[in-house]
Design a protein around this motif. Sequence first.
Motif, PDB file in Angstrom:
ATOM      1  N   THR A   1       0.835  -1.206   0.000  1.00  0.00           N
ATOM      2  CA  THR A   1       0.000   0.000   0.000  1.00  0.00           C
ATOM      3  C   THR A   1       0.869   1.254   0.000  1.00  0.00           C
ATOM      4  OG1 THR A   1      -1.749  -1.171   1.201  1.00  0.00           O
ATOM      5  CG2 THR A   1      -1.816   1.237   1.221  1.00  0.00           C
ATOM      6  N   ASN A   2       1.909   1.240   0.807  1.00  0.00           N
ATOM      7  CA  ASN A   2       2.831   2.369   0.881  1.00  0.00           C
ATOM      8  C   ASN A   2       3.513   2.602  -0.461  1.00  0.00           C
ATOM      9  OD1 ASN A   2       5.020   4.152   1.644  1.00  0.00           O
ATOM     10  ND2 ASN A   2       4.786   3.460   3.762  1.00  0.00           N
ATOM     11  N   VAL A   3       3.988   1.522  -1.068  1.00  0.00           N
ATOM     12  CA  VAL A   3       4.664   1.627  -2.368  1.00  0.00           C
ATOM     13  C   VAL A   3       3.696   2.116  -3.440  1.00  0.00           C
ATOM     14  CG1 VAL A   3       5.717   0.273  -4.229  1.00  0.00           C
ATOM     15  CG2 VAL A   3       6.457  -0.067  -1.859  1.00  0.00           C
ATOM     16  N   ALA A   4       2.490   1.539  -3.484  1.00  0.00           N
ATOM     17  CA  ALA A   4       1.504   1.938  -4.491  1.00  0.00           C
ATOM     18  C   ALA A   4       1.150   3.421  -4.354  1.00  0.00           C
ATOM     19  CB  ALA A   4       0.251   1.083  -4.364  1.00  0.00           C
ATOM     20  N   THR A   5       1.043   3.890  -3.123  1.00  0.00           N
ATOM     21  CA  THR A   5       0.741   5.301  -2.878  1.00  0.00           C
ATOM     22  C   THR A   5       1.829   6.199  -3.451  1.00  0.00           C
ATOM     23  OG1 THR A   5      -0.491   4.761  -0.859  1.00  0.00           O
ATOM     24  CG2 THR A   5       0.309   7.024  -1.089  1.00  0.00           C
ATOM     25  N   GLU A   6       3.088   5.822  -3.218  1.00  0.00           N
ATOM     26  CA  GLU A   6       4.201   6.600  -3.763  1.00  0.00           C
ATOM     27  C   GLU A   6       4.213   6.565  -5.287  1.00  0.00           C
ATOM     28  OE1 GLU A   6       6.351   8.551  -2.100  1.00  0.00           O
ATOM     29  OE2 GLU A   6       5.147   8.129  -0.306  1.00  0.00           O
ATOM     30  N   LEU A   7       3.887   5.411  -5.857  1.00  0.00           N
ATOM     31  CA  LEU A   7       3.915   5.282  -7.314  1.00  0.00           C
ATOM     32  C   LEU A   7       2.836   6.136  -7.980  1.00  0.00           C
ATOM     33  CD1 LEU A   7       4.625   1.459  -7.770  1.00  0.00           C
ATOM     34  CD2 LEU A   7       6.229   3.364  -8.026  1.00  0.00           C
ATOM     35  N   VAL A   8       1.624   6.150  -7.439  1.00  0.00           N
ATOM     36  CA  VAL A   8       0.578   6.973  -8.061  1.00  0.00           C
ATOM     37  C   VAL A   8       0.885   8.464  -7.892  1.00  0.00           C
ATOM     38  CG1 VAL A   8      -1.223   5.216  -7.803  1.00  0.00           C
ATOM     39  CG2 VAL A   8      -0.942   6.957  -6.033  1.00  0.00           C
ATOM     40  N   ASN A   9       1.726   8.780  -6.933  1.00  0.00           N
ATOM     41  CA  ASN A   9       2.124  10.174  -6.745  1.00  0.00           C
ATOM     42  C   ASN A   9       3.331  10.565  -7.585  1.00  0.00           C
ATOM     43  OD1 ASN A   9       0.066  10.853  -4.949  1.00  0.00           O
ATOM     44  ND2 ASN A   9       1.221  10.137  -3.174  1.00  0.00           N
ATOM     45  N   GLY A  10       3.843   9.609  -8.378  1.00  0.00           N
ATOM     46  CA  GLY A  10       4.874   9.970  -9.344  1.00  0.00           C
ATOM     47  C   GLY A  10       6.230   9.349  -9.162  1.00  0.00           C
ATOM     48  N   GLU A  11       6.453   8.567  -8.100  1.00  0.00           N
ATOM     49  CA  GLU A  11       7.750   7.909  -7.927  1.00  0.00           C
ATOM     50  C   GLU A  11       8.010   6.914  -9.068  1.00  0.00           C
ATOM     51  OE1 GLU A  11      10.150   8.436  -5.736  1.00  0.00           O
ATOM     52  OE2 GLU A  11       9.007  10.073  -4.840  1.00  0.00           O
ATOM     53  N   LEU A  12       9.233   6.836  -9.513  1.00  0.00           N
ATOM     54  CA  LEU A  12       9.735   5.949 -10.582  1.00  0.00           C
ATOM     55  C   LEU A  12       9.416   6.446 -11.982  1.00  0.00           C
ATOM     56  CD1 LEU A  12       9.333   2.204  -9.511  1.00  0.00           C
ATOM     57  CD2 LEU A  12      11.194   3.769  -9.098  1.00  0.00           C
ATOM     58  N   SER A  13       8.504   7.419 -12.118  1.00  0.00           N
ATOM     59  CA  SER A  13       8.137   7.839 -13.469  1.00  0.00           C
ATOM     60  C   SER A  13       9.313   8.437 -14.229  1.00  0.00           C
ATOM     61  CB  SER A  13       6.989   8.851 -13.414  1.00  0.00           C
ATOM     62  OG  SER A  13       7.368  10.009 -12.689  1.00  0.00           O
ATOM     63  N   GLU A  14      10.281   8.989 -13.516  1.00  0.00           N
ATOM     64  CA  GLU A  14      11.442   9.585 -14.174  1.00  0.00           C
ATOM     65  C   GLU A  14      12.465   8.533 -14.584  1.00  0.00           C
ATOM     66  OE1 GLU A  14      11.236  12.698 -14.986  1.00  0.00           O
ATOM     67  OE2 GLU A  14       9.328  12.764 -13.917  1.00  0.00           O
TER      68      GLU A  14
END
Length: 446
Positions: free
Chosen positions: A416-429
Amino acid sequence: MTTASPGTSTAASSSAAASSDAAFLTDFHHVATFGATDNDGVDRQALTLEDKQSRDWMRGWAEGNGFEVRVDAIGNMFVCLELVPDAPYVLIGSHLDSQPLGGRFDGAYGVIAALFAALRVKENVAESGQKPRFNIAVVNWFNEEGGRFAPSIMGSSVYAGLFDLDEMLAVQDLEGTSVAEALAAIGYNGTDAPPEAISYAEIHIEQGRILEREATNIGVVESSWYTQKLDIDVLGEQSHTGATAMADRHDALVAGAKIVLAVADVVNEFADEALMSSVGQHVVEPNSPIVVPRRVHMVADLRSSDPDIVKAARDTLHQQIASIALEHDITIKVEDFDVRGKLYFPETGVELAEKAVANEGLSIRRLETMAGHDSVAMNHRVPAVMMFVPSVDGVSHCEREFTTDEDMIRGLGVLTNVATELVNGELSEDREGEVWVGKSVAEARA
């Protein structure tokens, strides 16, 4: 107007989390009844009626919780939640199919944990009013196990562009049923466009005992092993088991047995645990008690962290198999099959998982994955994060496979913590233009 005490919000939050955890466990153990075996495992091979049961359950869960369901042409199921119109999707999930007489945790845990993680993301977005950068979708990948249809990791590999869709639809099981026919038979021959992924995360049981042995809560995968299979066809001659003189026989099974032993013994040429080898599937023809076998088809599996070790073992086996064919005066055909290079997962994704675990107050260590997973296929297309929870005794692909409720709940919190960070833009770069390319060994060492 009544003013809440300072602890009310925290207490309510804790109560809601406990309720969500309980609902997750209830659903997980319910799904384990689909294809349940007498020894607490599951037999839910791809596109069987038992697989349909789990798929129907997932569809019902998604629709009941306000998610859109899509099924693509290879049978991947996507449970989608649009948070940002026209934005790509963070994919999280795993697979619901199992091995024959397999365990109830392998794959299914990752799908059901992903459903509840996505639901928590949905609720958190609604409560906070914050707008994330990306949408979220939970995926049940088709035929990860490859027990009925080979090769394994089929659905995610088609999605990632590694396998051709039409070729995979034409693959047949041992009974001659094609993937396309089996999809249609259970009503999951989809036509929906799959969501466009921006990143991917998966949580899974370890299928090893490193975490258990070291009393560590979570493992994060930093690289995948080099793997390859050998498709071996041993062609002898059918004859009478009683009337044919021993010197006149061309017994495919005797030759095949020597190949099995050669595959097992080749590991001894390398350091301990440096190479894994096995022969997991055999087809014997005509399989009659009074007929010398005319044909044995088998698939050998070679895996190592070091690609050169696999290649050396392959060359050794080719030489030994040629000698066995000459000794028994039969034909043996050997073809490379399902070769997967070693890839590194993005460092930023590894660090993201480590941060998420720290936020949960848990322990973590980095691991390689010896087993193949959908995350390995997805790591070719988008930045992927792969995490493990402990497996009791390290046993998997077996009915006594087991992970505790407590460890599953811990993993759900981390996901859940990881998914939250991902939808907020983490890893997109971490994407390289439009298509992410997972780092090869050479690139990682450069």
